[in-house]
Design a protein around this motif. Structure first.
Motif, PDB file in Angstrom:
ATOM      1  N   VAL A   1       0.873  -1.168   0.000  1.00 55.15           N
ATOM      2  CA  VAL A   1       0.000   0.000   0.000  1.00 55.15           C
ATOM      3  C   VAL A   1       0.911   1.220   0.000  1.00 55.15           C
ATOM      4  O   VAL A   1       1.696   1.417   0.934  1.00 55.15           O
ATOM      5  N   PHE A   2       0.827   1.989  -1.065  1.00 52.81           N
ATOM      6  CA  PHE A   2       1.690   3.157  -1.228  1.00 52.81           C
ATOM      7  C   PHE A   2       1.018   4.401  -0.652  1.00 52.81           C
ATOM      8  O   PHE A   2      -0.190   4.565  -0.766  1.00 52.81           O
TER       9      PHE A   2
ATOM     10  N   ASN B   1      -0.988  -7.300  -7.223  1.00 53.44           N
ATOM     11  CA  ASN B   1      -1.786  -6.177  -7.682  1.00 53.44           C
ATOM     12  C   ASN B   1      -1.186  -4.909  -7.086  1.00 53.44           C
ATOM     13  O   ASN B   1      -0.996  -4.838  -5.885  1.00 53.44           O
ATOM     14  N   VAL B   2      -0.875  -3.948  -7.915  1.00 57.07           N
ATOM     15  CA  VAL B   2      -0.251  -2.716  -7.442  1.00 57.07           C
ATOM     16  C   VAL B   2      -1.117  -1.536  -7.857  1.00 57.07           C
ATOM     17  O   VAL B   2      -1.437  -1.387  -9.033  1.00 57.07           O
ATOM     18  N   LYS B   3      -1.496  -0.745  -6.891  1.00 56.55           N
ATOM     19  CA  LYS B   3      -2.262   0.473  -7.151  1.00 56.55           C
ATOM     20  C   LYS B   3      -1.391   1.650  -6.731  1.00 56.55           C
ATOM     21  O   LYS B   3      -1.107   1.834  -5.548  1.00 56.55           O
ATOM     22  N   LEU B   4      -0.966   2.423  -7.717  1.00 48.78           N
ATOM     23  CA  LEU B   4      -0.110   3.565  -7.445  1.00 48.78           C
ATOM     24  C   LEU B   4      -0.948   4.823  -7.271  1.00 48.78           C
ATOM     25  O   LEU B   4      -1.912   5.027  -8.010  1.00 48.78           O
TER      26      LEU B   4
ATOM     27  N   ILE C   1       5.928 -12.159 -11.353  1.00 49.13           N
ATOM     28  CA  ILE C   1       5.266 -12.947 -12.388  1.00 49.13           C
ATOM     29  C   ILE C   1       3.772 -12.659 -12.497  1.00 49.13           C
ATOM     30  O   ILE C   1       3.219 -12.565 -13.576  1.00 49.13           O
ATOM     31  N   ASN C   2       3.102 -12.503 -11.373  1.00 48.05           N
ATOM     32  CA  ASN C   2       1.643 -12.335 -11.359  1.00 48.05           C
ATOM     33  C   ASN C   2       1.247 -10.868 -11.271  1.00 48.05           C
ATOM     34  O   ASN C   2       0.167 -10.536 -10.800  1.00 48.05           O
ATOM     35  N   PHE C   3       2.068 -10.000 -11.736  1.00 51.96           N
ATOM     36  CA  PHE C   3       1.931  -8.573 -11.537  1.00 51.96           C
ATOM     37  C   PHE C   3       0.861  -7.945 -12.431  1.00 51.96           C
ATOM     38  O   PHE C   3       0.799  -8.200 -13.622  1.00 51.96           O
ATOM     39  N   VAL C   4       0.022  -7.105 -11.824  1.00 54.30           N
ATOM     40  CA  VAL C   4      -0.959  -6.300 -12.545  1.00 54.30           C
ATOM     41  C   VAL C   4      -0.812  -4.876 -12.043  1.00 54.30           C
ATOM     42  O   VAL C   4      -0.860  -4.625 -10.859  1.00 54.30           O
ATOM     43  N   LEU C   5      -0.612  -3.932 -12.964  1.00 47.30           N
ATOM     44  CA  LEU C   5      -0.469  -2.517 -12.579  1.00 47.30           C
ATOM     45  C   LEU C   5      -1.749  -1.793 -12.869  1.00 47.30           C
ATOM     46  O   LEU C   5      -2.321  -1.942 -13.912  1.00 47.30           O
TER      47      LEU C   5
END
Length: 120
Positions: free
Chosen positions: A70-71, A97-100, A116-120
């Protein structure tokens, strides 16, 4: 925590983080979910390079690869390779899952590589 006015950068060192002049330079304790504190403006390249082989082994053995971060809304930059950490065949980050935040102005090269399982 040291933050006196709008011109003072966050400095914090506790059991979880080392933050110097608003830059997250080390995550000391590894959990599946990390919440980076407000006031962090930048994330250092290769964030966990300072880990010992024993620390890396513990992360892998205990299945505590970081899956979610969590950014803070204060974040402006993520430097190259920040979350691209491998130890042998094992990934120390397994971000799903990354929420910027909209405040991010710069993401360095390979900042999230090897997830590998990254979603931006």
């Amino acid at each position: 925590m040291q933050k006196e006015n709008n011109n003072t950068k966050l400095n914090l060192e506790n059991e979880m983080f080392k933050i110097k002049d608003g830059m997250l330079v080390h995550i000391k304790k590894y959990e599946r979910k990390i919440v980076i504190p407000e006031g962090v403006e930048s994330i250092f390249e290769h964030l966990i390079v300072g880990m010992s082989a024993e620390e890396k082994s513990n992360v892998v053995r205990e299945g505590k690869a970081i899956e979610e971060i969590v950014f803070p809304s204060t974040l402006k930059e993520i430097r190259g390779g920040a979350f691209n950490q491998r130890w042998g065949q094992y990934c120390l980050f397994d971000l799903k899952n990354v929420k910027l935040p909209s405040s991010v102005e710069y993401i360095g090269a390979n900042a999230f590589a090897n997830n590998i399982n990254f979603v931006l």
